[in-house]
Design an enzyme around this catalytic site. Structure first.
Site, short mmCIF file in Angstrom:
data_model
loop_
_atom_site.label_atom_id
_atom_site.label_comp_id
_atom_site.label_asym_id
_atom_site.label_seq_id
_atom_site.Cartn_x
_atom_site.Cartn_y
_atom_site.Cartn_z
N SER A 135 0.87 -1.17 0.00
CA SER A 135 0.00 0.00 0.00
C SER A 135 0.91 1.22 0.00
CB SER A 135 -0.86 -0.04 1.26
OG SER A 135 -1.59 1.16 1.39
N LYS A 161 -1.09 -1.12 -4.46
CA LYS A 161 -2.29 -0.33 -4.11
C LYS A 161 -1.83 1.08 -3.84
CE LYS A 161 -4.61 0.02 0.40
NZ LYS A 161 -5.18 -0.78 1.52
N LYS A 163 -3.05 5.04 -2.65
CA LYS A 163 -4.09 5.82 -1.99
C LYS A 163 -4.56 6.91 -2.95
CE LYS A 163 -3.98 3.91 2.13
NZ LYS A 163 -5.15 3.32 2.80
N ASP A 188 -7.22 2.84 -2.99
CA ASP A 188 -7.94 2.92 -1.71
C ASP A 188 -8.25 4.38 -1.43
OD1 ASP A 188 -8.93 2.68 0.85
OD2 ASP A 188 -7.13 1.74 1.71
N GLU A 213 -11.04 0.45 -3.18
CA GLU A 213 -11.30 0.16 -1.76
C GLU A 213 -11.98 1.35 -1.09
OE1 GLU A 213 -7.70 -1.24 0.07
OE2 GLU A 213 -8.48 -1.01 2.10
N ASP A 238 -13.48 -1.92 3.37
CA ASP A 238 -12.53 -1.99 4.50
C ASP A 238 -13.26 -1.44 5.73
OD1 ASP A 238 -10.54 -1.43 6.39
OD2 ASP A 238 -9.17 -0.43 5.03
N LYS A 262 -9.28 -6.84 8.43
CA LYS A 262 -8.27 -6.40 9.41
C LYS A 262 -8.72 -6.96 10.75
CE LYS A 262 -6.96 -2.13 7.07
NZ LYS A 262 -7.18 -0.69 6.98
N GLY A 290 -3.69 -3.98 6.36
CA GLY A 290 -2.62 -3.61 7.31
C GLY A 290 -2.93 -2.27 7.95
O1 OSB Z 1 -7.03 1.84 4.68
O2 OSB Z 1 -5.84 0.12 4.46
C1 OSB Z 1 -6.00 1.24 4.95
C2 OSB Z 1 -2.90 2.27 6.93
C3 OSB Z 1 -3.49 2.91 8.00
C4 OSB Z 1 -4.85 3.04 8.05
C5 OSB Z 1 -5.63 2.51 7.02
C6 OSB Z 1 -5.06 1.85 5.96
C7 OSB Z 1 -3.66 1.75 5.90
C8 OSB Z 1 -2.94 1.15 4.78
C9 OSB Z 1 -1.55 0.67 5.08
O3 OSB Z 1 -3.37 1.11 3.66
C10 OSB Z 1 -1.40 -0.79 5.00
C11 OSB Z 1 -0.08 -1.23 5.56
O4 OSB Z 1 0.89 -1.27 4.80
O5 OSB Z 1 0.01 -1.55 6.77
MG MG Z 2 -8.17 0.61 3.37
#
Ligand code: OSB
Ligand code: MG
Length: 369
Positions: A135, A161, A163, A188, A213, A238, A262, A290
Site C-alpha cells: 500500500s 495499491k 491511496k 484505496d 477500496e 474496508d 483487518k 494492514g
Molecule cells: O485503509 O488500508 C487502509 C494504513 C493505515 C490506516 C488505514 C489503511 C492503511 C494502509 C496501510 O493502507 C497498510 C499497511 O501497509 O500496513
Molecule cells: Mg483501506
C-alpha cells in the site's frame, strides 16, 4: 486457561517514510502493545488503533483507557476453555473492537505458545506461503510515487495499491497505467468520495483496477451497493466491515465483490474467522489489510492470511518497508516472488525483542484485577 495480568505498553517508532491517506499524514507511530500473562506464559498482541480518531473512532487513548477500565477487568481471573471464549466476556462493551482484539489476540498467542502449536494452525490456516502486496501512500509528487512503485515491483510485490482522494486520482492512475499497463493495481480512497461523484468514479473503470477500496462513507453499506451497480470495477470494503453480520449484509446487497479483513477492525481473530467464512461461503475473495503494524501485529496478520479464502495479495509487507529496526526476530521478509514463508515454529514463529520494546516504551501499566 486463565489470564492473570494484562500489561499495556506504548512504544514510539518513527516510520522509514511518512504514510499519507485521504485523512492525513503520519511520520511516526504510537503503538499500543498488550501482554496477557496466562499461567506463566506471555501472549503478545498489538492494538491497531491509530494516533488519531481518523481511520476509525478508536485511537490509542480510547483503547488504553477502555482496556484498563473495562476489558482487562472482565477477562482477568476468568476460566477460559480457549482464547475463543474471550470475545464473549467482553461483549457487554459496545464497539471498541481494536481494543477488544488486542486482548483476544494476546490470548490466542498465549494459547498457541502453551500448546506448542503454530498460531496459524490453531486458527485453521492451510496455506504455507502468503502473497504480498504493498500500500503506497499519497506522495508530494507523481514522480515520487512512480519511483516508489518501481522499487516495490523490483522487490517482487504482487499487487500495488495506491491511496487516492479527489485531486490525486485519475491523473495519478493514468500515469501509472501508461507506464505499467499490466501490473495488478488497486486503489484505496479511505472514504474520500460521495455518491454525488458517481460520474467521476465511473472514470476509474478505464484503469482495469483489481478493486477500488472504500470509496464512500466509513459507516456505509447501502450506498456502496448503489455505487457498485454503476461501476465495472469491483468495490472492496474496508472501514464498513465491522463484523460478520456487516459482511453478510454487504454481500447480500452487492455492496462489494471483495473484502479487506483487518483483525483489529473486526474485534479479534474469532470474528475475523467468521468474516472470512461468510465471504468464503459466498465466493467473495478476501485479503488481509494492514494498519502500519510493528512486527507483533504483522506476525498475527501473517497467521490470519493462511486461511483458505485469503486469495488475493494482502497489505502484509516486509518489516523494512516500515521500520529501521523491527521489534521481532527475525524481521518479516518477503521473497523476490512477493511471498512470505509461514513458519512451523510454535506461536507466531517470531520472537519478541523485549529488551528493545522496554527501550522504546514511553508508558507501561499492569492490570491485575
Ligand atoms: O485503509 O488500508 C487502509 C494504513 C493505515 C490506516 C488505514 C489503511 C492503511 C494502509 C496501510 O493502507 C497498510 C499497511 O501497509 O500496513
Ligand atoms: Mg483501506
Amino acid at each position: 486457561m486463565k489470564i492473570e495480568t494484562v500489561t499495556l505498553r506504548e512504544i514510539q517508532m518513527p516510520l522509514v517514510h511518512f504514510f499519507e491517506t485521504s485523512f492525513g499524514r503520519v511520520y511516526s507511530r504510537r503503538i499500543l502493545l498488550l501482554t496477557a500473562r496466562c499461567e506463566g506464559i506471555d501472549g503478545w498482541a498489538e492494538c491497531v488503533a491509530g494516533e488519531d480518531p481518523f481511520y476509525s473512532s478508536e485511537w490509542i487513548e480510547t483503547a488504553w483507557s477502555t482496556l484498563k477500565h473495562y476489558l482487562a477487568p472482565v477477562v482477568i481471573g476468568r476460566p477460559l476453555a480457549a482464547a475463543h471464549d474471550v470475545a464473549g466476556l467482553m461483549a457487554k462493551v459496545r464497539g471498541h473492537r481494536m481494543a477488544k482484539a488486542a486482548i483476544e489476540n494476546a490470548a490466542w498467542d498465549a494459547e498457541a505458545r502453551q500448546k506448542q502449536q503454530p498460531l496459524w494452525k490453531l486458527l485453521g490456516g492451510t496455506t504455507r506461503e502468503i502473497q504480498c502486496g504493498v500500500s503506497i501512500g499519497i506522495q508530494d509528487s507523481i514522480e515520487q510515487l512512480l519511483a516508489k512503485i518501481e522499487t516495490e515491483l523490483a522487490a517482487g510485490y504482487r499487487r500495488i495499491k495506491v491511496k487516492v482522494k479527489p485531486g490525486w486520482d485519475l491523473v495519478v492512475l493514468e500515469r501509472i497505467r501508461s507506464r505499467w499497463p499490466d501490473i495488478v493495481l488497486s486503489c484505496d480512497a479511505n472514504s474520500a468520495y460521495t455518491l454525488d461523484e458517481v460520474e467521476h468514479l465511473r472514470k476509474f473503470d478505464r484503469f482495469q483496477l483489481l478493486m477500488i477500496e472504500q470509496p464512500l462513507w466509513n459507516d456505509d453499506i447501502y450506498y456502496h451497493a448503489r455505487l457498485q451497480r454503476e461501476l465495472r470495477t469491483a468495490i472492496c470494503l474496508d472501514e464498513s466491515i465491522r463484523h460478520a453480520r456487516d459482511t453478510a449484509a454487504a454481500v447480500e446487497t452487492g455492496a462489494c465483490r471483495i473484502v479487506n479483513i483487518k483483525v483489529g477492525r473486526v474485534g479479534g481473530f474469532s470474528e475475523a474467522r467468521k468474516v472470512h467464512d461468510v465471504c468464503q461461503a459466498n465466493n467473495v475473495p478476501v485479503w488481509c489489510g494492514g494498519m502500519l503494524e510493528s512486527g507483533v501485529g504483522r506476525a498475527h496478520n501473517i497467521a490470519l492470511s493462511t486461511l483458505p479464502n485469503f486469495r488475493l495479495p494482502g497489505d502484509v509487507s516486509a518489516s523494512k518497508r516500515y521500520w529501521k529496526e523491527d521489534i521481532i526476530e527475525p524481521e518479516v521478509e518477503v521473497s523476490a516472488q512477493g511471498t512470505i514463508a509461514v513458519s512451523d515454529q510454535p506461536g507466531t514463529g517470531y520472537q519478541i525483542r523485549q529488551d528493545l520494546i522496554e527501550k522504546l516504551a514511553v508508558r507501561k501499566e499492569t492490570i491485575d484485577s
